[in-house]
Design an enzyme around this catalytic site. Structure first.
Site, PDB file in Angstrom:
ATOM      1  N   TYR A   1      -0.750  -3.146  20.246  1.00 35.43           N
ATOM      2  CA  TYR A   1      -1.071  -4.138  19.203  1.00 35.43           C
ATOM      3  C   TYR A   1       0.212  -4.786  18.667  1.00 35.43           C
ATOM      4  O   TYR A   1       0.318  -6.012  18.572  1.00 35.43           O
ATOM      5  CB  TYR A   1      -1.838  -3.464  18.053  1.00 35.43           C
ATOM      6  CG  TYR A   1      -1.995  -4.346  16.829  1.00 35.43           C
ATOM      7  CD1 TYR A   1      -2.987  -5.319  16.765  1.00 35.43           C
ATOM      8  CD2 TYR A   1      -1.133  -4.220  15.732  1.00 35.43           C
ATOM      9  CE1 TYR A   1      -3.116  -6.144  15.643  1.00 35.43           C
ATOM     10  CE2 TYR A   1      -1.258  -5.035  14.611  1.00 35.43           C
ATOM     11  CZ  TYR A   1      -2.250  -5.991  14.575  1.00 35.43           C
ATOM     12  OH  TYR A   1      -2.373  -6.805  13.474  1.00 35.43           O
TER      13      TYR A   1
ATOM     14  N   GLU B   1       3.483  -4.560  11.753  1.00 32.84           N
ATOM     15  CA  GLU B   1       3.527  -3.644  12.914  1.00 32.84           C
ATOM     16  C   GLU B   1       4.589  -4.091  13.914  1.00 32.84           C
ATOM     17  O   GLU B   1       5.014  -3.311  14.758  1.00 32.84           O
ATOM     18  CB  GLU B   1       2.156  -3.590  13.590  1.00 32.84           C
ATOM     19  CG  GLU B   1       1.165  -2.669  12.924  1.00 32.84           C
ATOM     20  CD  GLU B   1       1.574  -1.197  12.974  1.00 32.84           C
ATOM     21  OE1 GLU B   1       1.685  -0.648  14.080  1.00 32.84           O
ATOM     22  OE2 GLU B   1       1.785  -0.602  11.905  1.00 32.84           O
TER      23      GLU B   1
ATOM     24  N   SER C   1       2.305  -9.608  11.851  1.00 31.34           N
ATOM     25  CA  SER C   1       2.066  -8.304  11.236  1.00 31.34           C
ATOM     26  C   SER C   1       3.354  -7.486  11.091  1.00 31.34           C
ATOM     27  O   SER C   1       4.248  -7.540  11.946  1.00 31.34           O
ATOM     28  CB  SER C   1       1.082  -7.533  12.116  1.00 31.34           C
ATOM     29  OG  SER C   1       1.088  -6.169  11.797  1.00 31.34           O
TER      30      SER C   1
HETATM   31  P1  NAP Z   1     -10.499  -7.711  11.041  1.00 35.83           P
HETATM   32  O1  NAP Z   1     -11.242  -7.400   9.776  1.00 35.83           O
HETATM   33  O2  NAP Z   1     -10.446  -6.687  12.121  1.00 35.83           O
HETATM   34  O3  NAP Z   1     -11.127  -9.072  11.631  1.00 35.83           O
HETATM   35  C1  NAP Z   1     -10.849  -9.489  12.934  1.00 35.83           C
HETATM   36  C2  NAP Z   1     -11.637 -10.740  13.217  1.00 35.83           C
HETATM   37  O4  NAP Z   1     -11.321 -11.174  14.560  1.00 35.83           O
HETATM   38  C3  NAP Z   1     -13.160 -10.567  13.175  1.00 35.83           C
HETATM   39  O5  NAP Z   1     -13.737 -11.700  12.569  1.00 35.83           O
HETATM   40  C4  NAP Z   1     -13.531 -10.520  14.657  1.00 35.83           C
HETATM   41  O6  NAP Z   1     -14.838 -10.969  14.933  1.00 35.83           O
HETATM   42  C5  NAP Z   1     -12.529 -11.525  15.219  1.00 35.83           C
HETATM   43  N1  NAP Z   1     -12.366 -11.409  16.673  1.00 35.83           N
HETATM   44  C6  NAP Z   1     -11.966 -10.335  17.399  1.00 35.83           C
HETATM   45  N2  NAP Z   1     -11.938 -10.635  18.704  1.00 35.83           N
HETATM   46  C7  NAP Z   1     -12.338 -11.930  18.830  1.00 35.83           C
HETATM   47  C8  NAP Z   1     -12.521 -12.805  19.913  1.00 35.83           C
HETATM   48  N3  NAP Z   1     -12.315 -12.412  21.180  1.00 35.83           N
HETATM   49  N4  NAP Z   1     -12.911 -14.067  19.663  1.00 35.83           N
HETATM   50  C9  NAP Z   1     -13.135 -14.487  18.398  1.00 35.83           C
HETATM   51  N5  NAP Z   1     -13.013 -13.695  17.318  1.00 35.83           N
HETATM   52  C10 NAP Z   1     -12.600 -12.435  17.523  1.00 35.83           C
HETATM   53  O7  NAP Z   1      -8.984  -8.111  10.709  1.00 35.83           O
HETATM   54  P2  NAP Z   1      -8.299  -8.486   9.299  1.00 35.83           P
HETATM   55  O8  NAP Z   1      -7.876  -7.224   8.629  1.00 35.83           O
HETATM   56  O9  NAP Z   1      -9.151  -9.464   8.581  1.00 35.83           O
HETATM   57  O10 NAP Z   1      -6.961  -9.167   9.809  1.00 35.83           O
HETATM   58  C11 NAP Z   1      -6.895 -10.576  10.055  1.00 35.83           C
HETATM   59  C12 NAP Z   1      -5.719 -10.873  10.953  1.00 35.83           C
HETATM   60  O11 NAP Z   1      -4.515 -10.449  10.333  1.00 35.83           O
HETATM   61  C13 NAP Z   1      -5.743 -10.167  12.306  1.00 35.83           C
HETATM   62  O12 NAP Z   1      -5.127 -11.019  13.245  1.00 35.83           O
HETATM   63  C14 NAP Z   1      -4.873  -8.938  12.091  1.00 35.83           C
HETATM   64  O13 NAP Z   1      -4.343  -8.491  13.318  1.00 35.83           O
HETATM   65  C15 NAP Z   1      -3.827  -9.524  11.172  1.00 35.83           C
HETATM   66  N6  NAP Z   1      -3.180  -8.608  10.254  1.00 35.83           N
HETATM   67  C16 NAP Z   1      -3.918  -7.803   9.462  1.00 35.83           C
HETATM   68  C17 NAP Z   1      -3.283  -6.995   8.534  1.00 35.83           C
HETATM   69  C18 NAP Z   1      -4.070  -6.118   7.595  1.00 35.83           C
HETATM   70  O14 NAP Z   1      -3.467  -5.220   7.008  1.00 35.83           O
HETATM   71  N7  NAP Z   1      -5.356  -6.368   7.393  1.00 35.83           N
HETATM   72  C19 NAP Z   1      -1.875  -7.017   8.425  1.00 35.83           C
HETATM   73  C20 NAP Z   1      -1.163  -7.879   9.249  1.00 35.83           C
HETATM   74  C21 NAP Z   1      -1.823  -8.691  10.157  1.00 35.83           C
HETATM   75  P3  NAP Z   1     -16.107  -9.949  14.962  1.00 35.83           P
HETATM   76  O15 NAP Z   1     -16.526  -9.825  13.519  1.00 35.83           O
HETATM   77  O16 NAP Z   1     -17.062 -10.684  15.808  1.00 35.83           O
HETATM   78  O17 NAP Z   1     -15.616  -8.649  15.527  1.00 35.83           O
HETATM   79  O1  F7E Z   2      -3.216   3.286   9.735  1.00 34.70           O
HETATM   80  C1  F7E Z   2      -2.288   6.828   9.565  1.00 34.70           C
HETATM   81  C2  F7E Z   2      -1.987   6.069  10.849  1.00 34.70           C
HETATM   82  O2  F7E Z   2      -5.132   2.237  10.936  1.00 34.70           O
HETATM   83  C3  F7E Z   2      -2.261   3.421   8.726  1.00 34.70           C
HETATM   84  C4  F7E Z   2      -3.905  -3.043  10.689  1.00 34.70           C
HETATM   85  O3  F7E Z   2      -4.501  -3.896   9.743  1.00 34.70           O
HETATM   86  O4  F7E Z   2      -1.972  -2.744   9.310  1.00 34.70           O
HETATM   87  C5  F7E Z   2      -3.005  -2.042   9.978  1.00 34.70           C
HETATM   88  O5  F7E Z   2      -2.478  -1.156  10.943  1.00 34.70           O
HETATM   89  C6  F7E Z   2      -1.522   4.736   8.899  1.00 34.70           C
HETATM   90  C7  F7E Z   2      -1.036   5.012  10.322  1.00 34.70           C
HETATM   91  O6  F7E Z   2      -3.409   0.783   9.736  1.00 34.70           O
HETATM   92  C8  F7E Z   2      -5.588   8.245   9.928  1.00 34.70           C
HETATM   93  O7  F7E Z   2      -1.425   6.944  11.821  1.00 34.70           O
HETATM   94  C9  F7E Z   2      -3.628   8.913   9.282  1.00 34.70           C
HETATM   95  O8  F7E Z   2       0.268   5.529  10.268  1.00 34.70           O
HETATM   96  O9  F7E Z   2      -5.014   2.049   8.416  1.00 34.70           O
HETATM   97  P1  F7E Z   2      -4.300   2.088   9.717  1.00 34.70           P
HETATM   98  P2  F7E Z   2      -2.138   0.370  10.623  1.00 34.70           P
HETATM   99  O10 F7E Z   2      -2.079   1.090  11.894  1.00 34.70           O
HETATM  100  O11 F7E Z   2      -0.941   0.442   9.730  1.00 34.70           O
HETATM  101  C10 F7E Z   2      -1.119  -3.530  10.154  1.00 34.70           C
HETATM  102  C11 F7E Z   2      -0.100  -4.210   9.278  1.00 34.70           C
HETATM  103  C12 F7E Z   2      -1.880  -4.436  11.035  1.00 34.70           C
HETATM  104  O12 F7E Z   2      -1.414  -5.517  11.383  1.00 34.70           O
HETATM  105  C13 F7E Z   2      -3.106  -3.886  11.681  1.00 34.70           C
HETATM  106  O13 F7E Z   2      -3.962  -4.935  12.128  1.00 34.70           O
HETATM  107  O14 F7E Z   2      -2.422   5.786   8.586  1.00 34.70           O
HETATM  108  N1  F7E Z   2      -3.524   7.603   9.610  1.00 34.70           N
HETATM  109  N2  F7E Z   2      -4.894   9.330   9.468  1.00 34.70           N
HETATM  110  C14 F7E Z   2      -4.719   7.159  10.012  1.00 34.70           C
HETATM  111  N3  F7E Z   2      -5.117   5.945  10.409  1.00 34.70           N
HETATM  112  C15 F7E Z   2      -6.422   5.782  10.729  1.00 34.70           C
HETATM  113  N4  F7E Z   2      -6.868   4.567  11.095  1.00 34.70           N
HETATM  114  N5  F7E Z   2      -7.309   6.838  10.684  1.00 34.70           N
HETATM  115  C16 F7E Z   2      -6.946   8.079  10.284  1.00 34.70           C
HETATM  116  O15 F7E Z   2      -7.756   9.001  10.255  1.00 34.70           O
END
Ligand code: NAP
Ligand code: F7E
Length: 334
Positions: A156, A134, A132
């Site tokens: 995270y 992050e 990520s």
């Molecule tokens: P998400 O919608 O939050 O999905 C997370 C998945 O992980 C769900 O299927 C959840 O299952 C499963 N999970 C959580 N804890 C588990 C456990 N203990 N055992 C088995 N399964 C478990 O995340 P996403 O946005 O699709 O992201 C996919 C991956 O990419 C994650 O690793 C995330 O950290 C990473 N990532 C995401 C982003 C982004 O912007 N979306 C960016 C960079 C990296 P349940 O449905 O049962 O909760």
């Molecule tokens: O926040 C600001 C918050 O929670 C984005 C995950 O998929 O991307 C995601 O992480 C920004 C932050 O995503 C609210 O402070 C303001 O600066 O949508 P977010 P994230 O933290 O960037 C990375 C790449 C991952 O890997 C993670 O799994 O938005 N923000 N107001 C807020 N954020 C939330 N959630 N809620 C608010 O009300």
């Protein structure tokens, strides 16, 4: 084996996190490519297959939990996947501050559990780790690429750095085909409601339909490189088709503030975000990532990958989907 039989043999992919946003798009894409898709699901008191309901019949499910080593070994043994995509994680940054140990167990250590399962059952299995942006946190340079040092700003982010480096380490130590995609924020109508983009698209649609009047958000000045999840899962697959494993930044190269996201989302519905968005400090984080913007030139060169969806297309896609969702619910109630 005859040529016809050879042609019929499809690769098998195991996806952890198949019920999540990315898991659902990746499963769709791999099914389209002819893969046998195995989805690992954990036990819960209610079924949460909402995002994969439309393809559920085409997926084989296997029970397993990232926290349980035996279940991971069994899943790999039972299905002999050619490719494993590790998308499961505790993925919400805000929650990681409240549950840092669970986040470490799930998002960090479990990567080793899966790698060990592969190493022991069949080390020729190809592996994708969901790293990520992050990890860049308090960024050392702009834009961020594969060589930018990590400085995570949340439990995270710290957990993802561990997952990233253990993937590199197992690749180098045991010669595994293990790749890491350093994906910047990617969104879609299937994004969880707690993430800021979906919170805004859903909030704007609720206000437009008269269901709410205000939307409470945190830091409106945070800037992210937001892309479309459907584009990004293609890059995951492309990485595993390469002869050699590697790490790749996947992003759009453009950055926008939360405020700009609000402006486009509310503006699309003929609303002004200034009249509806209120700032609530409870959504601020103990440590913030102020600015992320990536450089995907390595992925463009080596994988021929590039993003296809613009920021405006992404925001309007999400708002339109939430309008349709809420409108459908209202009509169902009428
Ligand atoms: P998400 O919608 O939050 O999905 C997370 C998945 O992980 C769900 O299927 C959840 O299952 C499963 N999970 C959580 N804890 C588990 C456990 N203990 N055992 C088995 N399964 C478990 O995340 P996403 O946005 O699709 O992201 C996919 C991956 O990419 C994650 O690793 C995330 O950290 C990473 N990532 C995401 C982003 C982004 O912007 N979306 C960016 C960079 C990296 P349940 O449905 O049962 O909760
Ligand atoms: O926040 C600001 C918050 O929670 C984005 C995950 O998929 O991307 C995601 O992480 C920004 C932050 O995503 C609210 O402070 C303001 O600066 O949508 P977010 P994230 O933290 O960037 C990375 C790449 C991952 O890997 C993670 O799994 O938005 N923000 N107001 C807020 N954020 C939330 N959630 N809620 C608010 O009300």
């Amino acid at each position: 084996m005859t040529t016809d039989e050879e042609e019929l043999e499809m690769p098998t992919a195991l996806i952890t996190g198949i019920t999540g946003q990315d898991g659902s798009y990746l499963a769709e894409s791999l099914l389209d490519k002819g893969y046998d898709v195995i989805g690992m699901v954990r036990r819960s008191s209610t079924v949460n297959y909402e995002r994969i309901a439309h393809i559920q019949g085409a997926i084989q499910f296997v029970n397993g939990d990232l926290l349980d080593q035996m279940s991971l070994i069994d899943a790999v043994k039972q299905h002999s996947p050619d490719e494993v995509y590790n998308l499961a994680a505790q993925s919400f940054v805000q929650t990681s501050f409240g549950q840092p140990v669970l986040t470490g167990e799930t998002t960090a250590l479990s990567v080793t559990r899966i790698l060990d399962a592969i190493r022991n059952v069949d080390p020729s299995t190809r592996f994708y780790q969901a790293s990520s942006s992050e990890m860049f946190g308090k960024v050392a340079e702009v834009p961020q690429n594969e060589n930018t040092p990590f400085y995570p700003r949340s439990p995270y982010g710290v957990a993802k750095v561990y997952g990233h480096w253990i993937t590199v380490n197992y690749r180098e130590s045991y010669n595994l085909h293990a790749s890491s995609g350093i994906l910047f924020n990617h969104e879609s109508p299937r994004r969880g409601l707690e993430f800021v983009t979906r919170k805004i698209s859903y909030g704007a649609a609720s206000i437009k339909l008269g269901l709410e009047d205000k939307l409470a958000l945190g830091n409106l000045d945070a800037k992210r490189d937001w892309g479309f999840a459907g584009d990004y899962v293609e890059a995951m697959w492309m990485m595993l088709q390469e002869d050699s494993p590697d790490d790749y930044v996947i992003c759009t190269g453009m950055t926008h503030s939360v405020r700009e996201f609000c402006d486009v989302a509310f503006g699309h519905l003929g609303l002004s975000y200034e009249e509806h968005v209120v700032v609530d400090e409870k959504f601020f984080r103990p440590a913030e990532v102020d600015l992320l913007v990536g450089d995907y030139s390595k992925a463009a060169k080596k994988l021929q990958w590039k993003p296809r969806t613009t920021f405006e297309e992404l925001v309007t896609m999400m708002v339109d989907a939430d309008m349709a969702l809420l409108d459908g619910r209202l009509k169902g109630l009428a």
